[in-house]
Design a protein around this motif. Structure first.
Motif, PDB file in Angstrom:
ATOM      1  N   ALA A 238       0.823  -1.209   0.000  1.00 26.26           N
ATOM      2  CA  ALA A 238       0.000   0.000   0.000  1.00 26.26           C
ATOM      3  C   ALA A 238       0.857   1.259   0.000  1.00 26.26           C
ATOM      4  O   ALA A 238       0.516   2.238  -0.672  1.00 26.26           O
ATOM      5  CB  ALA A 238      -0.951   0.001   1.200  1.00 26.26           C
ATOM      6  N   VAL A 239       1.967   1.261   0.731  1.00 24.51           N
ATOM      7  CA  VAL A 239       2.868   2.418   0.712  1.00 24.51           C
ATOM      8  C   VAL A 239       3.324   2.690  -0.717  1.00 24.51           C
ATOM      9  O   VAL A 239       3.291   3.831  -1.195  1.00 24.51           O
ATOM     10  CB  VAL A 239       4.088   2.210   1.641  1.00 24.51           C
ATOM     11  CG1 VAL A 239       5.133   3.293   1.417  1.00 24.51           C
ATOM     12  CG2 VAL A 239       3.663   2.180   3.100  1.00 24.51           C
TER      13      VAL A 239
ATOM     14  N   SER B 259      -7.485   1.222   2.095  1.00 25.90           N
ATOM     15  CA  SER B 259      -7.447   2.301   3.085  1.00 25.90           C
ATOM     16  C   SER B 259      -8.566   2.164   4.108  1.00 25.90           C
ATOM     17  O   SER B 259      -8.354   2.386   5.305  1.00 25.90           O
ATOM     18  CB  SER B 259      -7.533   3.658   2.387  1.00 25.90           C
ATOM     19  OG  SER B 259      -6.397   3.856   1.587  1.00 25.90           O
ATOM     20  N   LEU B 260      -9.744   1.804   3.648  1.00 24.31           N
ATOM     21  CA  LEU B 260     -10.858   1.576   4.561  1.00 24.31           C
ATOM     22  C   LEU B 260     -10.545   0.413   5.502  1.00 24.31           C
ATOM     23  O   LEU B 260     -10.736   0.515   6.719  1.00 24.31           O
ATOM     24  CB  LEU B 260     -12.150   1.318   3.778  1.00 24.31           C
ATOM     25  CG  LEU B 260     -13.399   1.068   4.621  1.00 24.31           C
ATOM     26  CD1 LEU B 260     -13.703   2.278   5.508  1.00 24.31           C
ATOM     27  CD2 LEU B 260     -14.587   0.757   3.714  1.00 24.31           C
TER      28      LEU B 260
ATOM     29  N   ALA C  28      -4.672   6.880  10.347  1.00 16.22           N
ATOM     30  CA  ALA C  28      -4.594   8.194   9.712  1.00 16.22           C
ATOM     31  C   ALA C  28      -4.210   8.063   8.241  1.00 16.22           C
ATOM     32  O   ALA C  28      -4.758   8.771   7.387  1.00 16.22           O
ATOM     33  CB  ALA C  28      -3.588   9.081  10.449  1.00 16.22           C
ATOM     34  N   ALA C  29      -3.302   7.157   7.927  1.00 15.53           N
ATOM     35  CA  ALA C  29      -2.910   6.948   6.529  1.00 15.53           C
ATOM     36  C   ALA C  29      -4.127   6.557   5.690  1.00 15.53           C
ATOM     37  O   ALA C  29      -4.363   7.117   4.607  1.00 15.53           O
ATOM     38  CB  ALA C  29      -1.830   5.866   6.433  1.00 15.53           C
ATOM     39  N   GLY C  30      -4.896   5.605   6.177  1.00 10.92           N
ATOM     40  CA  GLY C  30      -6.094   5.178   5.449  1.00 10.92           C
ATOM     41  C   GLY C  30      -7.103   6.294   5.300  1.00 10.92           C
ATOM     42  O   GLY C  30      -7.666   6.509   4.217  1.00 10.92           O
TER      43      GLY C  30
ATOM     44  N   ALA D 165      -2.258  14.357  -0.437  1.00  5.82           N
ATOM     45  CA  ALA D 165      -2.893  13.310   0.368  1.00  5.82           C
ATOM     46  C   ALA D 165      -2.213  11.962   0.146  1.00  5.82           C
ATOM     47  O   ALA D 165      -1.969  11.227   1.123  1.00  5.82           O
ATOM     48  CB  ALA D 165      -4.384  13.214   0.045  1.00  5.82           C
ATOM     49  N   CYS D 166      -1.901  11.642  -1.086  1.00 11.55           N
ATOM     50  CA  CYS D 166      -1.213  10.370  -1.359  1.00 11.55           C
ATOM     51  C   CYS D 166       0.166  10.341  -0.710  1.00 11.55           C
ATOM     52  O   CYS D 166       0.569   9.325  -0.128  1.00 11.55           O
ATOM     53  CB  CYS D 166      -1.084  10.141  -2.858  1.00 11.55           C
ATOM     54  SG  CYS D 166      -2.622   9.691  -3.669  1.00 11.55           S
ATOM     55  N   GLY D 167       0.889  11.436  -0.799  1.00 11.83           N
ATOM     56  CA  GLY D 167       2.210  11.507  -0.177  1.00 11.83           C
ATOM     57  C   GLY D 167       2.138  11.397   1.331  1.00 11.83           C
ATOM     58  O   GLY D 167       2.940  10.689   1.964  1.00 11.83           O
ATOM     59  N   VAL D 168       1.179  12.077   1.931  1.00 13.26           N
ATOM     60  CA  VAL D 168       1.004  12.023   3.384  1.00 13.26           C
ATOM     61  C   VAL D 168       0.591  10.610   3.813  1.00 13.26           C
ATOM     62  O   VAL D 168       1.104  10.076   4.797  1.00 13.26           O
ATOM     63  CB  VAL D 168      -0.014  13.087   3.860  1.00 13.26           C
ATOM     64  CG1 VAL D 168      -0.424  12.866   5.309  1.00 13.26           C
ATOM     65  CG2 VAL D 168       0.572  14.480   3.669  1.00 13.26           C
ATOM     66  N   ALA D 169      -0.331   9.993   3.070  1.00 12.46           N
ATOM     67  CA  ALA D 169      -0.754   8.628   3.406  1.00 12.46           C
ATOM     68  C   ALA D 169       0.429   7.665   3.332  1.00 12.46           C
ATOM     69  O   ALA D 169       0.618   6.829   4.223  1.00 12.46           O
ATOM     70  CB  ALA D 169      -1.878   8.176   2.475  1.00 12.46           C
ATOM     71  N   ALA D 170       1.235   7.786   2.284  1.00 14.62           N
ATOM     72  CA  ALA D 170       2.412   6.921   2.149  1.00 14.62           C
ATOM     73  C   ALA D 170       3.375   7.147   3.313  1.00 14.62           C
ATOM     74  O   ALA D 170       3.891   6.190   3.903  1.00 14.62           O
ATOM     75  CB  ALA D 170       3.109   7.181   0.814  1.00 14.62           C
TER      76      ALA D 170
END
Length: 167
Positions: A12-13, A69-70, A90-92, A146-151
């Motif tokens: 997922a990362v 993510s869910l 938080a990532a999800g 958002a994608c960068g923060v989630a990763a």
């Protein structure tokens, strides 16, 4: 975290980063390049891009990450605890809201509006340059971040779970 989820979280990362990279390309240079084309070239190219985005690779990543993510947020919220759970949840949630949610609420409606426009009309050019490019790019940049923060959040969570490296 279960071993299976641990390995899926690593994937997922990478997937968060790949999807974010696609969005980054659009925010960084593709939209700028499309906006300086003559006539209706940019709008026509974007209409074609919006039709082609439904190919399986990108959409599998994009939609698959929503489900992952869910699952990550729910699993972290109910079966984990501590800072790692907070980071993983938080990532999800960041991906679900900042990428998937923004896409559904902002980018897709603009894409649909553009798709229905006649390229020979001046109203299309006005919408393209005055509304679509600046607004779509803004919301696309939100998706990129958002994608960068989630990763990053998930990577930090996984790093916290990883065994210490030998000295």
């Amino acid at each position: 975290m279960s071993p299976l989820l641990f390995y899926f979280a690593h994937i997922a990362v990478l997937a968060y980063a790949l999807v974010g990279g696609v969005f980054l390309a659009f925010s960084d240079f593709i939209m700028r390049a499309l906006s300086v084309t003559s006539g209706h070239g940019g709008a026509e190219a974007m209409q074609a891009i919006n039709r082609e985005v439904f190919r399986w690779v990108f959409m599998t990543l994009f939609l698959g990450l929503a489900a992952v993510s869910l699952a990550l947020a729910v699993y972290s919220g109910f079966w984990m605890n501590g800072p790692v759970a907070t980071l993983a949840a938080a990532a999800g949630l960041v991906y679900l809201v900042g990428c998937f949610g923004v896409t559904v609420v902002f980018n897709v409606p603009m894409n649909e509006a553009l798709a229905g426009m006649d390229l020979s009309q001046e109203a299309t050019r006005t919408y393209w340059s005055g509304t679509y490019v600046p607004r779509w790019t803004f919301w696309n940049t939100v998706r990129t971040i958002a994608c960068g923060v989630a990763a990053a959040l998930l990577l930090v969570a996984l790093t916290s779970l990883s065994p210490a490296w030998p000295a």
